[in-house]
Design a protein around this motif. Structure first.
Motif, mmCIF file in Angstrom:
data_model
loop_
_atom_site.group_PDB
_atom_site.id
_atom_site.type_symbol
_atom_site.label_atom_id
_atom_site.label_comp_id
_atom_site.label_asym_id
_atom_site.label_seq_id
_atom_site.Cartn_x
_atom_site.Cartn_y
_atom_site.Cartn_z
ATOM 1 N N ARG A 128 0.214 7.129 1.482
ATOM 2 C CA ARG A 128 1.230 6.126 1.706
ATOM 3 C C ARG A 128 0.953 5.228 2.897
ATOM 4 O O ARG A 128 0.205 5.563 3.760
ATOM 5 C CB ARG A 128 2.590 6.784 1.908
ATOM 6 N N GLU A 129 1.662 4.122 3.071
ATOM 7 C CA GLU A 129 1.537 3.151 4.154
ATOM 8 C C GLU A 129 2.850 2.515 4.675
ATOM 9 O O GLU A 129 3.901 3.053 4.447
ATOM 10 C CB GLU A 129 0.585 2.053 3.706
ATOM 11 N N ALA B 228 3.121 0.726 5.663
ATOM 12 C CA ALA B 228 4.355 0.281 6.320
ATOM 13 C C ALA B 228 4.413 -1.213 6.545
ATOM 14 O O ALA B 228 3.449 -1.872 6.315
ATOM 15 C CB ALA B 228 4.508 1.042 7.627
ATOM 16 N N PRO B 229 5.538 -1.757 7.029
ATOM 17 C CA PRO B 229 5.771 -3.192 6.951
ATOM 18 C C PRO B 229 4.863 -4.033 7.842
ATOM 19 O O PRO B 229 4.407 -3.588 8.867
ATOM 20 C CB PRO B 229 7.224 -3.333 7.401
ATOM 21 N N GLN C 156 -4.468 -0.214 1.005
ATOM 22 C CA GLN C 156 -4.190 1.222 1.021
ATOM 23 C C GLN C 156 -4.719 1.882 2.290
ATOM 24 O O GLN C 156 -4.062 2.753 2.868
ATOM 25 C CB GLN C 156 -4.823 1.886 -0.207
ATOM 26 N N ARG D 112 -5.134 0.298 5.084
ATOM 27 C CA ARG D 112 -4.574 -0.450 6.211
ATOM 28 C C ARG D 112 -5.665 -1.061 7.097
ATOM 29 O O ARG D 112 -5.691 -0.858 8.317
ATOM 30 C CB ARG D 112 -3.631 0.428 7.034
ATOM 31 N N CYS E 249 1.888 -5.816 0.504
ATOM 32 C CA CYS E 249 1.654 -4.402 0.179
ATOM 33 C C CYS E 249 2.257 -3.501 1.251
ATOM 34 O O CYS E 249 2.930 -2.510 0.937
ATOM 35 C CB CYS E 249 0.156 -4.124 0.055
ATOM 36 N N TRP E 250 2.023 -3.827 2.508
ATOM 37 C CA TRP E 250 2.511 -2.982 3.603
ATOM 38 C C TRP E 250 4.030 -3.027 3.702
ATOM 39 O O TRP E 250 4.658 -2.038 4.049
ATOM 40 C CB TRP E 250 1.850 -3.399 4.908
ATOM 41 N N SER E 251 4.625 -4.165 3.389
ATOM 42 C CA SER E 251 6.089 -4.266 3.449
ATOM 43 C C SER E 251 6.751 -3.409 2.370
ATOM 44 O O SER E 251 7.875 -2.954 2.540
ATOM 45 C CB SER E 251 6.536 -5.720 3.300
ATOM 46 N N ASP F 134 5.487 -0.515 1.397
ATOM 47 C CA ASP F 134 5.147 0.883 1.663
ATOM 48 C C ASP F 134 4.674 1.575 0.379
ATOM 49 O O ASP F 134 5.198 2.594 -0.042
ATOM 50 C CB ASP F 134 6.360 1.612 2.256
ATOM 51 N N SER G 171 2.837 3.743 -2.264
ATOM 52 C CA SER G 171 2.306 5.108 -2.182
ATOM 53 C C SER G 171 0.935 5.209 -2.840
ATOM 54 O O SER G 171 0.486 4.293 -3.544
ATOM 55 C CB SER G 171 3.265 6.088 -2.870
#
Length: 262
Positions: free
Chosen positions: A23-24, A25-26, A97, A99, A160-162, A164, A166
């Motif tokens: 998983r990842e 973030a905004p 993915q 980051r 993609c990061w916003s 999140d 999986s």
């Protein structure tokens, strides 16, 4: 600015392999600005580090593709056709993915106006305008991507990061991108269309199970795919591979990597 003012006028095997992929973030929004600014040439601030990361992501991406049993069942010619058409999109999904952040700097390459003024001061003829690349042909020679092209890539990563996204969602998105039945020259069109449909169905089921309160998430994830279509594969090759290996024929490199044991 003045230019802005003027501009106003089928198979369960695929399902199971795709299910087994974290998983990842905004991130921020990509700013809009003057269109002439978007034509400025830019380069990576740390090309060695970013290009090395991109190369590692490409290897990991092709390893993922090779481990999909339904892909292995296709004739080699079909495999190559699929990978050549979508390697850049798969790479961008992998960069999101993992980051991988892109820091860029404006190139010292003089603008056309600067070259004309310099030539006039020196009493020379202004340099001829370089012809624009033919559609789909991309860049030739040491041609840096424009700020607008880099913004499109950064905008995709930020989206993609916003969300999140999986690991499983990334896997289903990659399956959707990989199995494109609309490519000219494909022989197994119906089979590939079924695999793409299955990847989309798996994504939809996963979203409904994990994100029950977000009915729009499936549509948001498909917006990610639409953003990918606006990014030219030649720009990706110029940005991530030319700085470390120079002039590169991606078709030859992909063939070599696909036939190798990654």
């Amino acid at each position: 600015c003045r230019c802005c003012a003027e501009g106003r006028r089928h198979s369960s095997i695929l399902y199971s392999i795709l299910r087994s992929q974290e998983r990842e973030a905004p991130a921020g929004q990509v700013p809009r600005g003057c269109p002439c600014g978007s034509r400025r040439r830019v380069a990576l601030r740390s090309p060695q580090m970013v290009c090395k990361a991109a190369s590692a992501v490409l290897v990991k991406t092709l390893r993922f593709v090779q481990n999909v049993p339904c892909f292995q069942e296709l004739p080699l010619e079909e495999q190559l056709l699929l990978v050549r058409s979508c390697w850049a999109s798969l790479l961008l999904l992998g960069l999101a993915q993992d980051r991988v952040h892109l820091e860029t700097v404006e190139s010292a390459e003089p603008s056309m106006l600067q070259r004309i003024l310099t030539a006039r001061r020196q009493g020379e003829q202004p340099p001829p305008r370089a012809p624009a690349p033919a559609p789909g042909r991309g860049h030739h020679g040491p041609h840096l991507p424009s700020a607008g092209e880099i913004q499109a890539i950064k905008g995709f990563l930020a989206k993609c990061w916003s969300l999140d996204i999986s690991t499983k969602e990334y896997a289903y998105l990659k399956g959707t991108v990989l199995f494109n039945p609309d490519l000219p020259g494909l022989q197994c069109t119906q089979y590939i269309e079924g695999l793409q449909r299955e990847a989309q169905q798996a994504l939809n089921e996963h979203v409904r199970l994990i994100h029950r309160g977000d009915e729009a998430r499936f549509a948001k994830l498909n917006v990610v795919l639409s953003l990918l279509r606006s990014i030219n594969a030649n720009v990706i090759a110029e940005l991530f591979f030319r700085p470390i290996i120079g002039e590169v024929n991606m078709d030859d490199m992909l063939l070599e990597m696909l036939c190798a044991k990654l």
